[in-house]
Design a protein around this motif. Structure first.
Motif, PDB file in Angstrom:
ATOM      1  N   PRO A 135      -4.245  21.837  83.693  1.00  0.00           N
ATOM      2  CA  PRO A 135      -4.117  20.817  84.737  1.00  0.00           C
ATOM      3  C   PRO A 135      -3.366  19.598  84.227  1.00  0.00           C
ATOM      4  N   ALA A 136      -2.681  18.920  85.134  1.00  0.00           N
ATOM      5  CA  ALA A 136      -1.815  17.803  84.761  1.00  0.00           C
ATOM      6  C   ALA A 136      -2.596  16.516  84.531  1.00  0.00           C
ATOM      7  N   ASP A 137      -2.350  15.872  83.372  1.00  0.00           N
ATOM      8  CA  ASP A 137      -2.726  14.482  83.098  1.00  0.00           C
ATOM      9  C   ASP A 137      -4.229  14.217  83.131  1.00  0.00           C
ATOM     10  N   VAL A 138      -5.042  15.180  82.719  1.00  0.00           N
ATOM     11  CA  VAL A 138      -6.497  14.974  82.722  1.00  0.00           C
ATOM     12  C   VAL A 138      -6.938  14.535  81.330  1.00  0.00           C
ATOM     13  N   PRO A 139      -7.567  13.357  81.188  1.00  0.00           N
ATOM     14  CA  PRO A 139      -7.990  12.886  79.869  1.00  0.00           C
ATOM     15  C   PRO A 139      -9.323  13.493  79.458  1.00  0.00           C
ATOM     16  N   SER A 140      -9.675  13.325  78.208  1.00  0.00           N
ATOM     17  CA  SER A 140     -11.022  13.674  77.757  1.00  0.00           C
ATOM     18  C   SER A 140     -11.985  12.603  78.252  1.00  0.00           C
TER      19      SER A 140
END
Length: 262
Positions: A135-140
């Motif tokens: 998925p695009a641009d998902v942070p921890s």
């Protein structure tokens, strides 16, 4: 962002159901919430719309082991992986659920009816093919928590400089009232989520409340067109950070399980 995305409820309680932590009835009640009914269309193997209980069971049989959230906005396909047709539908709805373990996605279509004050919402989830990709641009969760704390500080400072009333006591009172309503509503996330996810989601909702209040408040000093543009420019990156954090929180149950397999 005072609202709880339907995709978040579906993913959170769907994950709890898939993990065997809640019953199908409890999961469906939590997902539907205050809506009248939820149904799923275009589900493989079904010729007509089906209820959530059957749909979640069928998705499990098709190989789905978890559910992730996407909260895209124009120019920011947050949580999406394609194809373009699915991304366009998700962008129009401003949310979607992406299945893990099988290449399907769910996009809600909401139908509202009834007089003001007594509106009933019926939701149809369209089950569509998605691309099997990260998925695009998902942070921890850790990244999201740090970004949110900084965003809240920067937003408050920026709005104070612009003399926006929503950065002061009125905003604090409104946010406290919102948090009280949320606490009365029960769990922030479904069973099985790490405590840090609930903390990040609550902070994201707090930042979202600040954004909504500042955007709707016309009584501060930022009243000219240029000053309103400055207000929106100050809030735009904060809103993006809050959306990223929401997605990180809702997706954390799947992400933690995947890390445990490595």
């Amino acid at each position: 962002m005072l609202w709880e995305p339907r995709s978040g409820r579906l993913a959170a309680w769907g994950n709890a159901l898939l993990a065997g932590l809640v019953s199908p009835d409890d999961a469906v009640i939590a997902i539907v919430g205050e809506d009248t009914v939820h149904r799923v269309e275009e589900l493989p193997g079904e010729q007509a719309p089906v209820g959530l209980t059957l749909a979640l069971g069928r998705l499990r049989a098709l190989g789905v082991t978890g559910l992730r959230v996407a909260l895209p906005a124009p120019g920011h396909p947050l949580g999406l992986s394609g194809p373009p047709e699915f991304n366009a539908r998700a962008l129009q709805a401003e949310e979607a659920v992406i299945c893990h373990g099988a290449a399907f996605g769910l996009v809600p279509e909401v139908h509202e009816a009834g007089p003001e004050g007594d509106v009933h919402a019926e939701v149809v989830w369209h089950c569509l093919p998605v691309r099997d990709a990260p998925p695009a641009d998902v942070p921890s969760l850790g990244e999201a928590e740090r970004e949110l704390a900084e965003a809240l500080r920067e937003a408050t400072e920026a709005l104070t400089r612009l003399d926006v009333a929503a950065s002061g006591p009125v905003a604090e009172a409104a946010i406290d009232a919102y948090r009280a309503r949320a606490e009365q509503g029960g769990e922030v996330l479904a069973p099985g989520y790490p405590p840090r996810a609930a903390r990040v989601l609550q902070l994201a909702q707090r930042v979202g409340a600040l954004i909504s209040l500042a955007g709707a408040n016309g009584h501060g000093g930022a009243v000219s067109a240029s000053e309103m543009a400055a207000r929106h420019a100050a809030l735009r990156p904060v809103e993006r950070t809050a959306r990223r954090a929401q997605v990180a929180a809702y997706n954390s149950m799947v992400e933690e399980r995947e890390r445990g397999k490595r």
